[in-house]
Design a protein around this motif. Structure first.
Motif, short mmCIF file in Angstrom:
data_model
loop_
_atom_site.label_atom_id
_atom_site.label_comp_id
_atom_site.label_asym_id
_atom_site.label_seq_id
_atom_site.Cartn_x
_atom_site.Cartn_y
_atom_site.Cartn_z
N GLU A 120 0.82 -1.19 0.00
CA GLU A 120 0.00 0.00 0.00
C GLU A 120 0.87 1.26 0.00
N ASP A 121 0.34 2.32 -0.58
CA ASP A 121 1.13 3.55 -0.75
C ASP A 121 1.27 4.36 0.53
N ARG A 122 0.31 4.20 1.45
CA ARG A 122 0.30 5.04 2.64
C ARG A 122 0.54 4.21 3.90
N PRO A 123 1.08 4.82 4.95
CA PRO A 123 1.28 4.11 6.21
C PRO A 123 -0.05 3.61 6.79
N ALA A 124 0.01 2.43 7.40
CA ALA A 124 -1.15 1.91 8.14
C ALA A 124 -1.16 2.47 9.56
N LEU A 125 -0.01 2.46 10.19
CA LEU A 125 0.18 3.05 11.51
C LEU A 125 1.40 3.94 11.46
N PHE A 126 1.24 5.20 11.83
CA PHE A 126 2.33 6.17 11.81
C PHE A 126 2.63 6.59 13.25
N PRO A 127 3.87 6.95 13.56
CA PRO A 127 4.19 7.40 14.92
C PRO A 127 3.23 8.48 15.40
N GLN A 128 2.92 8.41 16.69
CA GLN A 128 1.89 9.29 17.25
C GLN A 128 2.22 9.59 18.71
N ILE A 150 -1.74 -6.35 17.40
CA ILE A 150 -0.43 -5.97 16.90
C ILE A 150 0.39 -5.38 18.04
N THR A 151 1.49 -6.02 18.35
CA THR A 151 2.44 -5.44 19.30
C THR A 151 3.61 -4.87 18.49
N TYR A 152 4.16 -3.76 18.95
CA TYR A 152 5.24 -3.12 18.21
C TYR A 152 6.12 -2.33 19.16
N THR A 167 -6.90 -4.74 14.93
CA THR A 167 -7.63 -4.54 13.69
C THR A 167 -8.41 -5.81 13.37
N GLU A 168 -9.41 -5.69 12.52
CA GLU A 168 -10.12 -6.86 12.03
C GLU A 168 -9.87 -7.08 10.55
N ASP A 169 -9.37 -6.05 9.86
CA ASP A 169 -9.26 -6.13 8.41
C ASP A 169 -7.98 -5.52 7.84
N PHE A 170 -7.12 -5.01 8.68
CA PHE A 170 -5.88 -4.33 8.27
C PHE A 170 -6.18 -3.09 7.42
N LYS A 171 -7.38 -2.52 7.66
CA LYS A 171 -7.75 -1.25 7.05
C LYS A 171 -8.02 -0.20 8.12
N VAL A 172 -8.71 -0.61 9.16
CA VAL A 172 -9.01 0.27 10.29
C VAL A 172 -8.32 -0.28 11.52
N PHE A 173 -7.60 0.59 12.24
CA PHE A 173 -6.81 0.17 13.39
C PHE A 173 -7.23 0.93 14.63
N LYS A 174 -7.23 0.26 15.75
CA LYS A 174 -7.50 0.87 17.05
C LYS A 174 -6.27 0.73 17.91
#
Length: 354
Positions: A120-128, A150-152, A167-174
């Motif tokens: 994908e072209d855009r980050p899924a999770l970006f530093p926050q 997801i642990t990171y 996540t449930e679909d790797f599109k929306v993350f909590k």
């Protein structure tokens, strides 16, 4: 060699990944978490980026604005005697790391065959926020029920802690914030409850005395963790005598929980081995690799941003074969299909368990 590296290796390189902004370049796409989601294999890549420098004699550093989440660029002169630039990964001052030379985020890659990936072209999770201001790195993915946890590693001036998201679909993350405080990393969750409890492997890093070694902890809700116990330690002079940490999420086998882990020697050569844990009490070590089942040998493992490294954050159990995805030389992604029995053959039940 007992492992079977894919003929397509490396399966993802830096040229395959679009930078998150046009004035940045991708330094590495590696150390991906792995999941099977529907008919797709998902890689959650660690993408390391840095600003593109156009002037000789300078180093550009990405800095996260903790308030608005935007990244600014700071310029350092390479002849500035206050700073130590000897390690390409960070800048030091007075013997202490003060900033990283790149910033990592997590990016989704999808595949139907497990070998050829669309990134994908855009980050899924970006530093926050303040505790991720130096970047987020090295995700592990555990499927529990209908969710993927997801642990990171969350890096900042305060150290490296363990973040948790779902996540449930790797599109929306909590996001759930920091799961384990610094200094801690190499965290992965077991894929099911054991005796009514959730378990995680983690790797705290003592700085007064002690060593970076593997521990285990329990939780009733995946958020609050306790009953921390030492699991196993370094073996001086061996392949895992310098540092170690969990790699892929543990697999349930008839013999016990099989957890792949990385070990490095004192020369920072990273290899992969395994540990077998009791099915009912995963804090009990049954056996451990006396030799690695994979070590850096291929050119893309020996040469790169940081050479001599094979480092896995995820694998899939396909019948009697472990398909292990791994970062090579801290730069690219590769994959190997390893017979489960070959991993078992590296284990010794007679080694000291600590």
């Amino acid at each position: 060699m007992i492992e079977v590296r894919s003929l397509h290796n490396p399966i993802i390189t830096t040229s395959d990944v679009k930078p998150s902004r046009p004035d940045f370049k991708v330094l590495g796409a590696f150390n991906a978490g792995v999941a099977s989601c529907g008919d797709e294999t998902i890689l959650l890549l660690r993408v390391a980026e840095a600003p593109i420098s156009t002037e000789p004699g300078e180093l550009l550093i990405p800095i996260l604005n903790e308030t608005d989440g935007k990244v600014r660029v700071e310029r350092l002169a390479l002849d500035d005697e206050r700073y130590d630039f000897s390690d390409s990964r960070f800048v030091a001052e007075n013997g202490k790391m003060i900033m990283l030379t790149s910033m990592s985020h997590l990016r989704v890659a999808r595949s139907r065959d497990g070998i050829h990936f669309t990134i994908e072209d855009r980050p899924a999770l970006f530093p926050q926020g303040v505790l991720e201001s130096w970047g987020i790195e090295d995700p592990r993915i555990t499927a529990i029920g209908s969710k993927f946890y997801i642990t990171y590693s969350a890096a900042s001036i305060r150290g490296v802690g363990a973040g948790l998201a779902e996540t449930e679909d790797f599109k929306v993350f909590k996001r759930h914030g920091i799961m384990l405080a610094p200094e801690n990393k190499d965290v992965m969750l077991f894929p099911e409850q054991i005796g009514g409890k959730y378990y995680t492997l983690h790797r705290p890093v003592p700085h007064s005395f002690g060593a970076p070694e593997m521990w285990i902890a329990e939780s009733e809700d995946l958020i609050h963790w306790g009953k921390h116990r030492f699991l196993m330690g370094l073996r001086p002079g061996e392949w895992d005598g310098g540092r170690m940490g969990g790699g892929a999420v543990p697999f349930r086998t008839e013999r016990g929980w099989l957890a792949l882990y990385h070990g490095a020697d004192t020369k920072h050569r990273y290899c992969m081995g395994a540990v077998l844990l009791d099915l009912k009490d995963p804090g009990k070590v049954l056996a451990r690799s006396v030799r690695p089942f994979m070590q850096p040998e291929a050119d893309y493992e020996l040469n790169g941003f940081f050479g001599g490294v094979v480092f896995s954050c995820g694998a899939l159990l396909l019948g009697e074969t472990v398909r292990m995805y791994y970062g090579a030389a801290d730069e690219v992604m590769a994959v190997a299909d390893i017979p489960l029995q070959d991993i078992f053959d590296t284990l010794s039940y007679e080694e000291p368990l600590i």
